[in-house]
Design a protein around this motif. Structure first.
Motif, PDB file in Angstrom:
ATOM      1  N   THR A 155      -3.175  -2.783   5.130  1.00  7.66           N
ATOM      2  CA  THR A 155      -3.293  -1.335   4.934  1.00  7.66           C
ATOM      3  C   THR A 155      -2.353  -0.555   5.850  1.00  7.66           C
ATOM      4  OG1 THR A 155      -5.092  -1.046   6.558  1.00  7.66           O
ATOM      5  CG2 THR A 155      -5.718  -1.585   4.259  1.00  7.66           C
ATOM      6  N   VAL A 187      -7.490   4.511   5.031  1.00 13.92           N
ATOM      7  CA  VAL A 187      -6.773   3.609   4.124  1.00 13.92           C
ATOM      8  C   VAL A 187      -7.569   2.343   3.866  1.00 13.92           C
ATOM      9  CG1 VAL A 187      -4.486   4.484   4.697  1.00 13.92           C
ATOM     10  CG2 VAL A 187      -5.468   2.633   6.083  1.00 13.92           C
ATOM     11  N   GLY A 188      -8.521   2.024   4.758  1.00 11.62           N
ATOM     12  CA  GLY A 188      -9.356   0.844   4.581  1.00 11.62           C
ATOM     13  C   GLY A 188     -10.644   0.990   5.353  1.00 11.62           C
ATOM     14  N   ALA A 244      -7.736   3.096   9.642  1.00 11.86           N
ATOM     15  CA  ALA A 244      -8.581   2.001   9.158  1.00 11.86           C
ATOM     16  C   ALA A 244      -9.820   1.923  10.033  1.00 11.86           C
ATOM     17  CB  ALA A 244      -7.828   0.669   9.188  1.00 11.86           C
ATOM     18  N   SER A 281       0.832  -1.205   0.000  1.00 11.75           N
ATOM     19  CA  SER A 281       0.000   0.000   0.000  1.00 11.75           C
ATOM     20  C   SER A 281       0.860   1.245   0.000  1.00 11.75           C
ATOM     21  CB  SER A 281      -0.920   0.006   1.222  1.00 11.75           C
ATOM     22  OG  SER A 281      -0.167  -0.001   2.404  1.00 11.75           O
ATOM     23  N   ALA A 292      -9.111   0.687   0.604  1.00 11.78           N
ATOM     24  CA  ALA A 292      -9.308  -0.763   0.551  1.00 11.78           C
ATOM     25  C   ALA A 292     -10.640  -1.097   1.202  1.00 11.78           C
ATOM     26  CB  ALA A 292      -8.171  -1.470   1.285  1.00 11.78           C
TER      27      ALA A 292
END
Length: 354
Positions: free
Chosen positions: A139, A88-89, A70, A33, A123
């Motif tokens: 992530t 990021v996720g 996340a 990532s 993600a």
């Protein structure tokens, strides 16, 4: 979220040992990532860190402002997005996803505003069979937000091996949209900004209620009735986030619901249809279903005797539609997105109440 979805969440126990091995492998192999810096406008308040948050499983300390956020379980991603931070996720949404892209419409609108669609989309964690710990680890987050969730202690322990994890304060699936915003916001060093978001949504609710004058003050029960088996009536308790949202809309938990929930710390209780008359003090009954649901309930020899059902003061939430997803697990983004349409349903039901 609807009872069937929540049951799957609560029934799953993560295979912690296997996940730990997967995390070890991830740590050895590294991640592909790209580093995602915090966007403009996402700077934490001065002196916000370190911050320690108390949750059901202990304390979580975040030493410095997270750069890679996340989120897992339902809706937590909406908090950083509302604060201008692209995670990021995030959880891949299935219930209420009207176009099959795994992102609910209000979330997509926020991502689009921040330029995070297409190949810049976070993600998407497939939680069909439980939290995919390896996907989360890939992530490389420095915080995991789950203030509204049904994490088990095993889930929490495994996620905490990846990054500091913010869990729910007391009850699984019992964190209100307001508290979700404040808890997740505090973890990001943005509690004051999160409070401003909450205040703005509450102001929008006040304005919307002026256009729906018959809603406030009505007693309510939020239920789940399987049309294939009407022998029981499921009732969401006042601990549940969707019920707490109704309180924000000026509705009142029916005394019968409060009594049914008095001895439980669960978000859901079951009532035998033979005791359906218990709900005689309910002005408005809310259930999931479709265009046939009200007629089906009215024709039932037991449920049809509930006064709210008999007179038609029933809000039927279209199952698996975005409006149902938005209000089953409400967030600081989802509530404004559907507010007027949601209140329209309650106004129509309230007009049947004598």
């Amino acid at each position: 979220m609807p009872h069937s979805t929540v049951q799957r969440h609560l029934a799953r126990i993560a295979a912690v040992a296997a996940a730990a091995l997967a995390l070890t492998a991830c740590a050895s192999a590294g991640s592909t990532s790209d580093e995602t810096p915090a966007p403009a406008g996402s700077t934490a308040a001065s002196g916000a860190f370190p911050v320690t948050l108390v949750n059901t499983f202990g304390e979580t300390t975040i030493e410095s402002q997270p750069q890679r956020v996340a989120t897992v379980n339902w809706g937590n991603h909406d908090v950083p997005l509302a604060l201008g931070i692209v995670p990021v996720g995030i959880q891949q949404s299935t219930y209420g996803d009207d176009d099959g892209d795994g992102v609910l419409p209000w979330t997509y609108a926020a991502l689009e505003k921040l330029g995070a669609t297409g190949d810049k989309l976070p993600a998407l964690f497939d939680e069909t069979d439980g939290i995919p710990f390896e996907q989360v680890a890939n992530t490389e987050p420095d915080v995991v937000l789950a203030a509204y969730s049904g994490l088990t202690q095993e889930d929490y322990g495994t996620l905490s091996q990846i990054a500091p994890t913010v869990s729910y304060p007391e009850f699984a699936w019992g964190t209100s949209w307001k508290d979700m915003a404040l808890i997740d916001g505090e973890a990001l060093g943005r509690k004051a900004d999160a409070q401003a978001l909450v205040d703005d949504v509450l102001a929008q609710i006040d304005t919307a209620l002026e256009a729906h004058p018959d809603v406030a003050g009505k007693t309510v029960a939020y239920g789940w009735i399987d049309p294939a088996d009407t022998s029981t009536v499921g009732i969401y308790t006042p601990l549940d986030a969707r019920v707490q949202l109704l309180s924000d809309l000026g509705l009142v938990d029916a005394p019968s619901v409060v009594k049914l929930a008095a001895d439980t710390d669960q978000f859901y209780v079951s009532l035998s249809a033979e005791n359906a008359d218990t709900l005689s003090d309910v002005d408005i009954l809310v259930v999931y279903g479709d265009d046939t649901t009200l007629a089906t309930l009215q024709a039932d020899p037991l449920i049809g005797k509930i006064p709210a059902v008999a007179r038609g003061s029933v809000v039927v939430m279209p199952n698996a539609a975005p409006i149902s997803a938005a209000t089953s697990g409400p967030t600081v983004l989802s509530v404004p997105y559907v507010l007027d349409d949601y209140l329209d349903l309650f106004q129509a039901a309230a007009e049947h109440v004598g």
